[in-house]
Design a protein around this motif. Sequence first.
Motif, mmCIF file in Angstrom:
data_model
loop_
_atom_site.group_PDB
_atom_site.id
_atom_site.type_symbol
_atom_site.label_atom_id
_atom_site.label_comp_id
_atom_site.label_asym_id
_atom_site.label_seq_id
_atom_site.Cartn_x
_atom_site.Cartn_y
_atom_site.Cartn_z
ATOM 1 N N ALA A 3 -78.417 10.666 -58.760
ATOM 2 C CA ALA A 3 -79.239 9.400 -59.338
ATOM 3 C C ALA A 3 -78.406 8.312 -59.090
ATOM 4 O O ALA A 3 -77.096 8.185 -58.861
ATOM 5 C CB ALA A 3 -78.783 9.737 -60.778
ATOM 6 N N SER A 4 -79.109 7.082 -58.602
ATOM 7 C CA SER A 4 -78.469 5.722 -58.799
ATOM 8 C C SER A 4 -78.973 5.066 -60.016
ATOM 9 O O SER A 4 -78.329 4.176 -60.729
ATOM 10 C CB SER A 4 -78.975 4.897 -57.572
ATOM 11 N N ARG A 5 -80.140 5.590 -60.721
ATOM 12 C CA ARG A 5 -80.528 5.164 -62.217
ATOM 13 C C ARG A 5 -80.902 6.663 -62.863
ATOM 14 O O ARG A 5 -81.256 7.445 -62.314
ATOM 15 C CB ARG A 5 -81.716 4.321 -61.981
ATOM 16 N N PRO A 6 -80.622 6.782 -63.999
ATOM 17 C CA PRO A 6 -80.636 8.004 -64.610
ATOM 18 C C PRO A 6 -81.973 8.629 -64.300
ATOM 19 O O PRO A 6 -82.137 9.816 -64.444
ATOM 20 C CB PRO A 6 -80.576 7.490 -66.242
ATOM 21 N N LEU A 7 -83.311 7.769 -64.506
ATOM 22 C CA LEU A 7 -84.474 8.441 -64.269
ATOM 23 C C LEU A 7 -84.522 8.860 -62.857
ATOM 24 O O LEU A 7 -85.573 10.017 -62.336
ATOM 25 C CB LEU A 7 -85.671 7.470 -64.485
ATOM 26 N N LYS A 33 -92.008 19.525 -64.835
ATOM 27 C CA LYS A 33 -93.353 19.070 -64.273
ATOM 28 C C LYS A 33 -93.443 17.533 -64.393
ATOM 29 O O LYS A 33 -93.749 16.952 -63.263
ATOM 30 C CB LYS A 33 -94.379 19.855 -65.300
ATOM 31 N N SER A 34 -93.025 16.850 -65.358
ATOM 32 C CA SER A 34 -93.070 15.478 -65.439
ATOM 33 C C SER A 34 -92.272 14.965 -66.680
ATOM 34 O O SER A 34 -92.016 15.467 -67.542
ATOM 35 C CB SER A 34 -94.770 15.023 -65.588
ATOM 36 N N PHE A 35 -92.041 13.563 -66.555
ATOM 37 C CA PHE A 35 -91.435 12.699 -67.603
ATOM 38 C C PHE A 35 -91.899 11.420 -67.609
ATOM 39 O O PHE A 35 -92.330 10.862 -66.509
ATOM 40 C CB PHE A 35 -89.836 12.923 -67.364
ATOM 41 N N ASP A 36 -91.609 10.479 -68.530
ATOM 42 C CA ASP A 36 -92.010 8.995 -68.717
ATOM 43 C C ASP A 36 -90.867 8.392 -69.139
ATOM 44 O O ASP A 36 -89.769 8.981 -69.589
ATOM 45 C CB ASP A 36 -93.452 8.779 -69.228
ATOM 46 N N ILE A 37 -91.066 7.199 -69.047
ATOM 47 C CA ILE A 37 -89.536 6.176 -69.610
ATOM 48 C C ILE A 37 -89.266 6.448 -70.912
ATOM 49 O O ILE A 37 -88.276 6.185 -71.247
ATOM 50 C CB ILE A 37 -90.227 4.670 -69.452
ATOM 51 N N LEU G 32 -69.249 9.654 -64.191
ATOM 52 C CA LEU G 32 -70.580 8.883 -64.565
ATOM 53 C C LEU G 32 -71.062 8.489 -63.597
ATOM 54 O O LEU G 32 -70.534 7.330 -62.464
ATOM 55 C CB LEU G 32 -70.063 7.434 -65.245
ATOM 56 N N LYS G 33 -72.304 8.848 -63.106
ATOM 57 C CA LYS G 33 -73.044 8.632 -62.129
ATOM 58 C C LYS G 33 -74.031 7.396 -61.958
ATOM 59 O O LYS G 33 -74.276 6.451 -61.362
ATOM 60 C CB LYS G 33 -74.168 10.049 -61.690
ATOM 61 N N SER G 34 -74.747 7.028 -63.328
ATOM 62 C CA SER G 34 -75.519 6.355 -63.498
ATOM 63 C C SER G 34 -75.918 5.977 -65.272
ATOM 64 O O SER G 34 -75.527 6.930 -65.773
ATOM 65 C CB SER G 34 -76.844 6.270 -63.023
ATOM 66 N N PHE G 35 -76.413 4.883 -65.687
ATOM 67 C CA PHE G 35 -76.895 4.323 -66.763
ATOM 68 C C PHE G 35 -78.010 3.393 -66.619
ATOM 69 O O PHE G 35 -78.046 2.774 -65.720
ATOM 70 C CB PHE G 35 -75.434 3.847 -67.681
ATOM 71 N N VAL G 41 -77.670 8.167 -69.655
ATOM 72 C CA VAL G 41 -76.599 8.242 -68.870
ATOM 73 C C VAL G 41 -76.675 9.565 -67.985
ATOM 74 O O VAL G 41 -77.172 10.548 -68.562
ATOM 75 C CB VAL G 41 -75.442 8.400 -69.586
ATOM 76 N N VAL G 42 -76.126 9.507 -66.867
ATOM 77 C CA VAL G 42 -76.145 10.749 -65.782
ATOM 78 C C VAL G 42 -74.571 10.898 -65.605
ATOM 79 O O VAL G 42 -74.169 10.099 -65.208
ATOM 80 C CB VAL G 42 -76.970 10.678 -64.766
#
Lengths: 74, 74, 74, 74, 74, 74, 74
Positions: A3-7, A33-37, G32-35, G41-42
């Motif tokens: 990750a560079s961002r959590p999502l 399978k999927s997720f959203d914000i 801490l990878k990302s937030f 948080v990841v």
Amino acid sequence: MEASRPLDALNSAKGKRVLVELKNNKQYVGVLKSFDIHINVVLEEAEERVNGEMTRKLGVLFLRGDTITIISPA
Amino acid sequence: MEASRPLDALNSAKGKRVLVELKNNKQYVGVLKSFDIHINVVLEEAEERVNGEMTRKLGVLFLRGDTITIISPA
Amino acid sequence: MEASRPLDALNSAKGKRVLVELKNNKQYVGVLKSFDIHINVVLEEAEERVNGEMTRKLGVLFLRGDTITIISPA
Amino acid sequence: MEASRPLDALNSAKGKRVLVELKNNKQYVGVLKSFDIHINVVLEEAEERVNGEMTRKLGVLFLRGDTITIISPA
Amino acid sequence: MEASRPLDALNSAKGKRVLVELKNNKQYVGVLKSFDIHINVVLEEAEERVNGEMTRKLGVLFLRGDTITIISPA
Amino acid sequence: MEASRPLDALNSAKGKRVLVELKNNKQYVGVLKSFDIHINVVLEEAEERVNGEMTRKLGVLFLRGDTITIISPA
Amino acid sequence: MEASRPLDALNSAKGKRVLVELKNNKQYVGVLKSFDIHINVVLEEAEERVNGEMTRKLGVLFLRGDTITIISPA
């Protein structure tokens, strides 16, 4: 998951088995399978676990993001 | 239910029997009639279940999204 | 109540007797006068019920949407 | 209180005695002076009641909407 | 405090002693210095009370609006 | 801390020792380094206290605003 | 972690070991990878701790911001 961002971490977990825990302490394991914000999540081949024991097979499972605490590879 | 986004999974469950669980641990089983982005849900032919036992027949049922934890095929 | 969107179901219940349950487990039965997108609801000829027993007659009743779990025909 | 929208019902209750109940089960009775879209409410000549017994006279009282469950004529 | 809108009531209480109660049932009494639309509040010469007994002198006190149930003249 | 708006009070507390209490009743004492409009807070030289006793030295500490009830000079 | 705004403090903690505590009192320690702005948080190389004892190795871990109370260097 990386990750560079959590999502992004959730995105790289798509198609893999994950563990999702809820505020009510129930655990669900299945293929992401999927997720959203909102972190609404859909798992496939999902099972519910309580205290580590499989309690129900649920198949496809929609989890409302608001109730989720953590998601991790299973 | 299949999904590229979580709400797609709910969309493909329309017209089918689903299980909806709430934060208060009550379960409702019925035919998924509609939902919106808040995950407000309407079931038809809905029954309430507590610990797996049918406790009430409710017919049409509006469930406020904020109170829902999971939705799965019944 | 019939629905293509959840609020349509509430709309067709206007003028009819409905049961509204809250997160604190109290139940209110009355004629659905109005609601809004927050699911704030106004009932008329409302009664409070606890464990199925009528505990108070309240007449007109405003219920804050945030506290509501389910709405169903009474 | 009469209503085509829920806040209309609160509007027609202005200047009248209402009962406001909170999520913590406390009850407040007083004259409805004002409210806003968050259902923040101001009562005048307000009294607190616990289990139906008057516990405190509070005079002017601001109630944060987020904590309110129901409002009804007193 | 007098009000045509709820925040007007808080506005006329500025500079006066008020009682603020929180969801955790703690009470704070002090001079209302400022508030905002989230009902974040700053009191001066603030004291904490539990069951009506002064438990702590706090001086200047910031209270997060989300945790407040009622505000009333002290 | 002095204030015409609540966040002004937090602003004048920057660089000073403050007490932050959370909804879970834990207390943190440290030097207020920064905050934002969500009342997310960063303390430095932070200590955790339970029932007034220092339980942990934490150094730099990020506190999520949503969990904070009060902030006061320490 | 140093900060002129709270998220700056999290930013300087990236790549370092942090402790994350949740509203349910569980603790997670990891890199801490990302937030993001919701404080989602990841962590990597994450472990769960209950009462200070390591209870689970989780590897990569996504924590939903809404459930987090504090974040601190581990």
